[in-house]
Design a protein around this motif. Structure first.
Motif, PDB file in Angstrom:
ATOM      1  N   PRO A  32      32.053  70.394  84.367  1.00 28.63           N
ATOM      2  CA  PRO A  32      32.618  70.323  83.016  1.00 28.63           C
ATOM      3  C   PRO A  32      31.609  70.766  81.963  1.00 28.63           C
ATOM      4  O   PRO A  32      30.407  70.730  82.182  1.00 28.63           O
ATOM      5  N   ALA A  33      32.127  71.212  80.852  1.00 31.41           N
ATOM      6  CA  ALA A  33      31.253  71.648  79.761  1.00 31.41           C
ATOM      7  C   ALA A  33      30.789  70.471  78.914  1.00 31.41           C
ATOM      8  O   ALA A  33      29.850  70.602  78.136  1.00 31.41           O
ATOM      9  N   THR A  34      31.463  69.353  79.030  1.00 28.26           N
ATOM     10  CA  THR A  34      31.096  68.179  78.250  1.00 28.26           C
ATOM     11  C   THR A  34      30.705  67.042  79.189  1.00 28.26           C
ATOM     12  O   THR A  34      30.865  67.127  80.407  1.00 28.26           O
ATOM     13  N   ALA A  35      30.203  65.963  78.610  1.00 31.38           N
ATOM     14  CA  ALA A  35      29.683  64.855  79.400  1.00 31.38           C
ATOM     15  C   ALA A  35      30.799  64.104  80.121  1.00 31.38           C
ATOM     16  O   ALA A  35      31.948  64.060  79.673  1.00 31.38           O
ATOM     17  N   VAL A  36      30.438  63.528  81.266  1.00 24.28           N
ATOM     18  CA  VAL A  36      31.308  62.597  81.968  1.00 24.28           C
ATOM     19  C   VAL A  36      30.520  61.308  82.174  1.00 24.28           C
ATOM     20  O   VAL A  36      29.290  61.306  82.182  1.00 24.28           O
ATOM     21  N   GLU A  37      31.241  60.187  82.313  1.00 22.61           N
ATOM     22  CA  GLU A  37      30.586  58.901  82.503  1.00 22.61           C
ATOM     23  C   GLU A  37      31.104  58.216  83.756  1.00 22.61           C
ATOM     24  O   GLU A  37      32.233  58.453  84.204  1.00 22.61           O
ATOM     25  N   ALA A  38      30.250  57.356  84.301  1.00 21.35           N
ATOM     26  CA  ALA A  38      30.629  56.526  85.440  1.00 21.35           C
ATOM     27  C   ALA A  38      29.898  55.201  85.296  1.00 21.35           C
ATOM     28  O   ALA A  38      28.851  55.114  84.645  1.00 21.35           O
ATOM     29  N   SER A  39      30.458  54.165  85.896  1.00 23.55           N
ATOM     30  CA  SER A  39      29.804  52.859  85.841  1.00 23.55           C
ATOM     31  C   SER A  39      30.016  52.132  87.159  1.00 23.55           C
ATOM     32  O   SER A  39      30.810  52.553  88.013  1.00 23.55           O
ATOM     33  N   ALA A  40      29.305  51.037  87.325  1.00 25.05           N
ATOM     34  CA  ALA A  40      29.447  50.192  88.511  1.00 25.05           C
ATOM     35  C   ALA A  40      29.138  48.759  88.118  1.00 25.05           C
ATOM     36  O   ALA A  40      28.274  48.498  87.273  1.00 25.05           O
ATOM     37  N   CYS A  41      29.848  47.829  88.760  1.00 27.25           N
ATOM     38  CA  CYS A  41      29.715  46.418  88.429  1.00 27.25           C
ATOM     39  C   CYS A  41      28.540  45.787  89.176  1.00 27.25           C
ATOM     40  O   CYS A  41      27.980  46.361  90.111  1.00 27.25           O
ATOM     41  N   GLY A  42      28.197  44.564  88.765  1.00 25.46           N
ATOM     42  CA  GLY A  42      27.299  43.737  89.542  1.00 25.46           C
ATOM     43  C   GLY A  42      28.078  42.942  90.577  1.00 25.46           C
ATOM     44  O   GLY A  42      29.289  43.111  90.743  1.00 25.46           O
ATOM     45  N   LYS A  43      27.375  42.064  91.272  1.00 26.06           N
ATOM     46  CA  LYS A  43      28.031  41.249  92.287  1.00 26.06           C
ATOM     47  C   LYS A  43      27.271  39.934  92.441  1.00 26.06           C
ATOM     48  O   LYS A  43      26.090  39.827  92.106  1.00 26.06           O
ATOM     49  N   VAL A  44      27.971  38.928  92.938  1.00 27.47           N
ATOM     50  CA  VAL A  44      27.308  37.723  93.419  1.00 27.47           C
ATOM     51  C   VAL A  44      27.830  37.414  94.819  1.00 27.47           C
ATOM     52  O   VAL A  44      28.993  37.679  95.130  1.00 27.47           O
ATOM     53  N   ALA A  59      26.257  48.730  85.265  1.00 29.99           N
ATOM     54  CA  ALA A  59      25.337  49.845  85.045  1.00 29.99           C
ATOM     55  C   ALA A  59      26.169  51.064  84.687  1.00 29.99           C
ATOM     56  O   ALA A  59      27.246  51.280  85.251  1.00 29.99           O
ATOM     57  N   TRP A  60      25.663  51.879  83.753  1.00 28.81           N
ATOM     58  CA  TRP A  60      26.385  53.052  83.262  1.00 28.81           C
ATOM     59  C   TRP A  60      25.523  54.299  83.410  1.00 28.81           C
ATOM     60  O   TRP A  60      24.300  54.250  83.245  1.00 28.81           O
ATOM     61  N   VAL A  61      26.173  55.411  83.687  1.00 31.19           N
ATOM     62  CA  VAL A  61      25.500  56.712  83.729  1.00 31.19           C
ATOM     63  C   VAL A  61      26.353  57.726  82.984  1.00 31.19           C
ATOM     64  O   VAL A  61      27.566  57.822  83.218  1.00 31.19           O
ATOM     65  N   ARG A  62      25.722  58.461  82.099  1.00 36.18           N
ATOM     66  CA  ARG A  62      26.383  59.572  81.424  1.00 36.18           C
ATOM     67  C   ARG A  62      25.758  60.870  81.932  1.00 36.18           C
ATOM     68  O   ARG A  62      24.531  61.049  81.861  1.00 36.18           O
ATOM     69  N   ALA A  63      26.580  61.756  82.446  1.00 34.35           N
ATOM     70  CA  ALA A  63      26.129  63.056  82.938  1.00 34.35           C
ATOM     71  C   ALA A  63      26.409  64.096  81.864  1.00 34.35           C
ATOM     72  O   ALA A  63      27.556  64.282  81.452  1.00 34.35           O
ATOM     73  N   ARG A 104      21.667  66.419  82.998  1.00 36.04           N
ATOM     74  CA  ARG A 104      20.890  65.274  82.507  1.00 36.04           C
ATOM     75  C   ARG A 104      21.698  64.017  82.768  1.00 36.04           C
ATOM     76  O   ARG A 104      22.818  63.879  82.283  1.00 36.04           O
ATOM     77  N   LEU A 105      21.131  63.101  83.540  1.00 39.74           N
ATOM     78  CA  LEU A 105      21.789  61.847  83.895  1.00 39.74           C
ATOM     79  C   LEU A 105      21.109  60.718  83.130  1.00 39.74           C
ATOM     80  O   LEU A 105      19.943  60.391  83.378  1.00 39.74           O
ATOM     81  N   VAL A 106      21.830  60.132  82.177  1.00 39.01           N
ATOM     82  CA  VAL A 106      21.280  59.072  81.328  1.00 39.01           C
ATOM     83  C   VAL A 106      21.823  57.731  81.826  1.00 39.01           C
ATOM     84  O   VAL A 106      23.037  57.524  81.894  1.00 39.01           O
ATOM     85  N   LEU A 107      20.911  56.837  82.160  1.00 38.75           N
ATOM     86  CA  LEU A 107      21.258  55.577  82.806  1.00 38.75           C
ATOM     87  C   LEU A 107      20.891  54.395  81.921  1.00 38.75           C
ATOM     88  O   LEU A 107      19.805  54.368  81.333  1.00 38.75           O
ATOM     89  N   TRP A 108      21.802  53.420  81.815  1.00 39.62           N
ATOM     90  CA  TRP A 108      21.478  52.148  81.179  1.00 39.62           C
ATOM     91  C   TRP A 108      22.264  51.041  81.876  1.00 39.62           C
ATOM     92  O   TRP A 108      23.289  51.290  82.492  1.00 39.62           O
ATOM     93  N   SER A 109      21.756  49.806  81.803  1.00 39.01           N
ATOM     94  CA  SER A 109      22.360  48.733  82.594  1.00 39.01           C
ATOM     95  C   SER A 109      22.223  47.397  81.891  1.00 39.01           C
ATOM     96  O   SER A 109      21.210  47.113  81.250  1.00 39.01           O
ATOM     97  N   ALA A 110      23.268  46.570  82.041  1.00 39.48           N
ATOM     98  CA  ALA A 110      23.236  45.192  81.550  1.00 39.48           C
ATOM     99  C   ALA A 110      22.808  44.222  82.639  1.00 39.48           C
ATOM    100  O   ALA A 110      22.706  43.019  82.384  1.00 39.48           O
ATOM    101  N   LEU A 111      22.547  44.722  83.836  1.00 37.19           N
ATOM    102  CA  LEU A 111      22.219  43.851  84.960  1.00 37.19           C
ATOM    103  C   LEU A 111      20.718  43.584  85.018  1.00 37.19           C
ATOM    104  O   LEU A 111      19.913  44.523  84.934  1.00 37.19           O
ATOM    105  N   PRO A 112      20.318  42.323  85.175  1.00 40.77           N
ATOM    106  CA  PRO A 112      18.894  42.033  85.321  1.00 40.77           C
ATOM    107  C   PRO A 112      18.365  42.592  86.631  1.00 40.77           C
ATOM    108  O   PRO A 112      19.034  42.539  87.669  1.00 40.77           O
ATOM    109  N   ILE A 113      17.164  43.141  86.576  1.00 41.10           N
ATOM    110  CA  ILE A 113      16.532  43.709  87.768  1.00 41.10           C
ATOM    111  C   ILE A 113      15.994  42.582  88.641  1.00 41.10           C
ATOM    112  O   ILE A 113      15.444  41.597  88.141  1.00 41.10           O
ATOM    113  N   ALA A 114      16.148  42.719  89.944  1.00 39.61           N
ATOM    114  CA  ALA A 114      15.637  41.757  90.925  1.00 39.61           C
ATOM    115  C   ALA A 114      16.155  40.351  90.648  1.00 39.61           C
ATOM    116  O   ALA A 114      15.421  39.379  90.724  1.00 39.61           O
TER     117      ALA A 114
END
Length: 323
Positions: free
Chosen positions: A5-17, A41-45, A95-105
């Motif tokens: 695509p000529a414009t950005a696309v986004e994808a996300s994934a949930c956390g789990k317990v 977690a979100w990624v914008r391509a 360019r893959l831009v990543l950000w997340s609301a999930l705590p690491i480890a």
């Protein structure tokens, strides 16, 4: 090859317990896990300049990677490389831009969520379907960098984003939740060294196989009972099973004083049950809390040292056709 695509696309994934069954699941026993859809977690391509190649920008980590020069043990780069190899496409100018609301480890599946979001973003960039089974298999390969010998549960529940019973080497089974499942997730503020705890349990199992197999069997029995309780909406009964599972995890040596304090505080404030979730020795606990007790339990957890508290409700669901 599909035209990107000529414009950005986004994808996300949930956390789990993991509700019940962590660690024992590595040894062929079942575990129950549920998605935490509100933490993602979100990624914008985004298209890059011609000839620029693929770059990964992890905002939360302050990290920018060029795919061609990123080290082989970079989980972010590995996720993208696996996706491109599976699609059999050359490296794009992307360019893959990543950000997340999930705590690491923290035991909430942050690593698997980030990898899932990255792989989904690459698939969507090339217009390919994001089949959960394919995504789960690719993310499992990334999980090996995080955990050494992963059980496979994180990548599976996050890729499917449905409550499931997981047995290593078998197809996931989606189970029934008859009533809303209200959970508080309390972060101890201590990173959970999952690779180390998995290795420690393996060392203990190698030294005392009969003792550890007995503990794993006891955890498995709780999992089967919990699935039955969830199917009839018996949250009180489920809470008691969470308590017993935590005691067994203490016997496995994967708890910690900070986690035990949070578990006790939750119970004393009115939780139906509580336990550590994930690798242990840090990370998070989960507490099953009636809605009218949520605020009281949250206050007790803060007083007991919780660094952050997340509220989530897993909605009622039916099992998938055919189990």
């Amino acid at each position: 090859m599909e035209k990107p695509p000529a414009t950005a696309v986004e994808a996300s994934a949930c956390g789990k317990v993991i509700l019940l069954g962590e660690h024992a699941v590595v040894y062929g026993r079942p575990a129950l896990a549920v998605p935490v859809c509100g933490l993602r977690a979100w990624v914008r391509a985004e298209p890059g300049p011609p000839g620029s190649g693929c770059w990964i920008e992890a905002r939360d980590l302050g990290e920018i990677l060029r795919l061609t020069t990123a080290p082989a043990d970079s989980p972010l780069a590995r996720a993208v490389r696996l996706a491109l190899a599976h699609l059999d496409v050359p490296e794009p100018d992307l360019r893959l831009v990543l950000w997340s609301a999930l705590p690491i480890a923290g035991g909430l599946g942050s690593g698997a969520a980030v990898a899932t979001a990255l792989i989904r973003a690459v698939f969507r960039w090339f217009g390919r379907p994001t089949d959960p089974a394919v995504i789960a298999a690719l993310v499992y390969e990334v999980e090996k960098l995080h955990h050494g010998t992963p059980s496979g549960i994180d990548n599976t529940v996050i890729a499917y984003e449905r409550p499931l019973r997981f047995v290593r080497g078998q197809a996931p089974v989606f189970f029934t939740i008859a009533r809303p499942l209200p959970l508080l997730i309390a972060d101890s503020g201590i990173p959970s060294p999952t690779r180390e705890t998995v290795a420690a349990v393996r060392a203990g199992w190698a030294a005392e196989p009969a003792r550890y197999e007995t503990l794993f069997d006891a955890i498995a029995a709780l999992v089967w009972e919990a699935e039955a309780r969830l199917a009839i909406g018996d949250l009180e009964g489920l809470g008691g099973l969470l308590d017993v599972n935590h005691r067994l995890l203490v016997e496995l040596g994967v708890s910690a004083p900070a986690l035990d304090r949070l578990v006790v505080a939750a119970r004393q404030a009115g939780a139906l049950g509580a336990k550590l979730t994930g690798g242990g020795r840090g990370g998070n606990i989960i507490a099953l809390v009636p809605p009218e007790r949520m605020e009281a339990v949250a206050q007790a957890l803060r007083a007991a040292g919780a660094r952050a508290i997340y509220r989530t409700v897993v909605p009622p669901t039916a099992a998938a056709p055919g189990g």
